[in-house]
Write a protein that holds these residues in place. Structure first.
Motif, PDB file in Angstrom:
ATOM      1  N   ILE A  89       3.894  10.811  16.307  1.00 57.27           N
ATOM      2  CA  ILE A  89       2.442  10.951  16.072  1.00 57.27           C
ATOM      3  C   ILE A  89       2.060  10.141  14.833  1.00 57.27           C
ATOM      4  O   ILE A  89       1.048   9.446  14.817  1.00 57.27           O
ATOM      5  N   LEU A  90       2.911  10.212  13.800  1.00 61.56           N
ATOM      6  CA  LEU A  90       2.655   9.444  12.572  1.00 61.56           C
ATOM      7  C   LEU A  90       2.673   7.934  12.863  1.00 61.56           C
ATOM      8  O   LEU A  90       1.735   7.212  12.502  1.00 61.56           O
ATOM      9  N   MET A 120       0.857  -1.214   0.000  1.00 63.29           N
ATOM     10  CA  MET A 120       0.000   0.000   0.000  1.00 63.29           C
ATOM     11  C   MET A 120       0.881   1.247   0.000  1.00 63.29           C
ATOM     12  O   MET A 120       1.834   1.344   0.765  1.00 63.29           O
ATOM     13  N   VAL A 121       0.531   2.179  -0.821  1.00 58.32           N
ATOM     14  CA  VAL A 121       1.284   3.414  -0.950  1.00 58.32           C
ATOM     15  C   VAL A 121       1.165   4.235   0.337  1.00 58.32           C
ATOM     16  O   VAL A 121       0.170   4.150   1.049  1.00 58.32           O
ATOM     17  N   LYS A 122       2.218   5.003   0.653  1.00 60.41           N
ATOM     18  CA  LYS A 122       2.202   5.790   1.898  1.00 60.41           C
ATOM     19  C   LYS A 122       1.404   7.080   1.696  1.00 60.41           C
ATOM     20  O   LYS A 122       1.642   7.829   0.743  1.00 60.41           O
ATOM     21  N   THR A 123       0.503   7.364   2.629  1.00 58.01           N
ATOM     22  CA  THR A 123      -0.298   8.596   2.562  1.00 58.01           C
ATOM     23  C   THR A 123       0.587   9.810   2.815  1.00 58.01           C
ATOM     24  O   THR A 123       0.500  10.825   2.122  1.00 58.01           O
ATOM     25  N   ILE A 124       1.442   9.679   3.838  1.00 54.14           N
ATOM     26  CA  ILE A 124       2.283  10.809   4.248  1.00 54.14           C
ATOM     27  C   ILE A 124       3.539  10.251   4.895  1.00 54.14           C
ATOM     28  O   ILE A 124       3.476   9.250   5.624  1.00 54.14           O
ATOM     29  N   GLU A 125       4.660  10.874   4.611  1.00 53.06           N
ATOM     30  CA  GLU A 125       5.896  10.463   5.283  1.00 53.06           C
ATOM     31  C   GLU A 125       6.834  11.656   5.421  1.00 53.06           C
ATOM     32  O   GLU A 125       6.687  12.663   4.725  1.00 53.06           O
ATOM     33  N   ALA A 172      -0.314  15.486   9.386  1.00 54.84           N
ATOM     34  CA  ALA A 172       0.271  16.524   8.506  1.00 54.84           C
ATOM     35  C   ALA A 172       0.545  17.791   9.306  1.00 54.84           C
ATOM     36  O   ALA A 172       1.610  18.423   9.147  1.00 54.84           O
ATOM     37  N   ALA A 173      -0.396  18.179  10.170  1.00 53.44           N
ATOM     38  CA  ALA A 173      -0.215  19.403  10.954  1.00 53.44           C
ATOM     39  C   ALA A 173       0.989  19.269  11.883  1.00 53.44           C
ATOM     40  O   ALA A 173       1.777  20.210  12.036  1.00 53.44           O
ATOM     41  N   ALA A 174       1.146  18.096  12.506  1.00 52.58           N
ATOM     42  CA  ALA A 174       2.285  17.884  13.409  1.00 52.58           C
ATOM     43  C   ALA A 174       3.603  18.004  12.636  1.00 52.58           C
ATOM     44  O   ALA A 174       4.555  18.650  13.097  1.00 52.58           O
ATOM     45  N   LEU A 175       3.653  17.397  11.458  1.00 56.55           N
ATOM     46  CA  LEU A 175       4.877  17.498  10.648  1.00 56.55           C
ATOM     47  C   LEU A 175       5.093  18.932  10.164  1.00 56.55           C
ATOM     48  O   LEU A 175       6.229  19.417  10.090  1.00 56.55           O
ATOM     49  N   GLY A 176       4.002  19.631   9.878  1.00 53.78           N
ATOM     50  CA  GLY A 176       4.082  21.050   9.493  1.00 53.78           C
ATOM     51  C   GLY A 176       4.661  21.874  10.638  1.00 53.78           C
ATOM     52  O   GLY A 176       5.485  22.768  10.417  1.00 53.78           O
TER      53      GLY A 176
END
Ligand code: MRU
Length: 345
Positions: free
Chosen positions: A127-128, A1-6, A53-57
């Motif tokens: 978190i991810l 499965m492709v990664k949504t976010i990394e 996404a917000a945490a990585l942002g």
């Protein structure tokens, strides 16, 4: 499965969900503003995924702050987090993740600014990673509610694409299948943004999970024909009394499920609970552009100048919800009691 976010060495990489299923394109962000734009434009969407996404942002924001002391560092971090928190209003996971990042910074104020940046990066990546583990635990808790051979309806996309991986509602279905049950899925297409048609159908097909795509107005028919045994959906925010905000159309599905005596389950992490709100009437409902209603695939489908409306979420009252599945256990009515217990456990 492709990664949504990394996270890859200073870059936040997301699959562009506005272009699926026709194109698999990745977007790289190196600033919090770019991450914020990805959230706003729904390159990334789904409550847990936008929290990640917000945490990585926030971590990208921390990385670029030029400050020597904690107070000036924190003041800038707060401003960048405030901007990120305004990108989408309904899913509480966004605010939850940003609060966690800010609290982490406060708790580690004794570190040097350089050390704090590294530590914040670690917290965002945690978190991810935790999100995937949470979804697997939720799946294990929820799969027990599904039986061999059942056909399950879902609405919107509460899958791997809406999270860091595995999914909430689709995680429950995946876990049931992994435990040896033969489960098939009906996916509502989910007008107007078509998360069901574009995303749920895509990720289930990728995983060879049997899926039948239907338009939203067909689900009552299939319930009446006894082709649907259970409904499992995700959530964007759950109030203290168990009222559930989720993608527009969820309320309609819940009403139909009750009419036909079909259990209606909500799968969501504890970070989606907002126990500060007594009931769902306090949940902010995002209004999106009516362009998404009067067009389909960029082709106009309604007369020029017609009035249109686009609330992106609705609230399903708790009396229509059979159970709320979380990573900490399954809450049953009365939710004011059971959710408080789960959140505190
Ligand atoms: O507007 P979206 O696509 O972000 O809405 C997503 C949903 O409503 C999902 O059902 C919800 O966020 C749960 S995702 C695990």
């Amino acid at each position: 499965m492709v990664k949504t976010i990394e996270y890859l060495n200073g870059v936040v990489r997301m699959i562009d969900q506005t272009r699926l299923p026709n194109e698999t394109v990745f977007i790289d962000s190196t600033t919090p503003e770019e991450v914020g734009e990805c959230i706003r434009s729904m390159v990334i969407r789904g409550a847990p995924a936008i929290g990640v996404a917000a945490a990585l942002g926030a971590s990208l924001a921390a990385d670029r702050i030029e400050a020597d002391d904690f107070d000036s560092f924190y003041a800038q971090l707060e401003d960048d987090c405030a901007a990120l928190s305004k990108t989408r209003p309904t899913a509480v996971n966004l605010a939850w993740a940003l609060e966690r990042m800010k609290r982490f910074a406060q708790d580690h104020r004794d570190l040097s600014v350089a050390e704090l940046k590294t530590a914040l990066r670690g917290e965002a990546c945690r978190i991810l990673e935790e999100d995937v583990a949470i979804n697997r635990a939720m799946g294990m808790n929820g799969q027990a509610l599904l039986s061999q051979g059942q056909q399950v309806l879902t609405h919107c996309n509460a899958g791997a694409l809406a999270t860091a991986g595995y999914g909430t509602a689709l995680g429950v279905i995946r876990a049931a299948i992994e435990s040896g049950k033969n489960i098939s899925v009906f996916a509502n297409e989910t007008r107007p943004f078509l998360q069901g048609a574009r995303l749920t159908a895509w990720e289930l097909k990728e995983d060879n999970i049997p899926v039948t795509l239907i338009t939203d107005n067909m689900c009552g028919h299939f319930m009446k024909e006894k082709r649907i045994d259970a409904v499992v959906v995700g959530a964007d925010r759950i109030a203290a009394n168990g009222d559930v905000a989720n993608k527009i159309g969820t309320y309609m599905v819940a009403v139909l499920a009750q009419k036909h005596g079909i259990p209606f389950y909500v799968a969501a992490p504890v970070s989606t609970l907002d126990l500060s709100l007594p009931d769902g009437s306090h949940i902010p409902i995002e209004e999106r552009s009516v362009e998404e209603v009067v067009t389909l695939n960029k082709t106009r489908i309604a007369p020029e100048g017609v009035n249109a409306a686009h609330p992106a979420f609705d609230v399903t009252p708790n009396e229509l919800v059979s159970a709320i599945i979380t990573e900490k256990g399954v809450a049953r009515p009365p939710y004011t009691e059971s959710l408080k217990q789960l959140a505190g456990s």
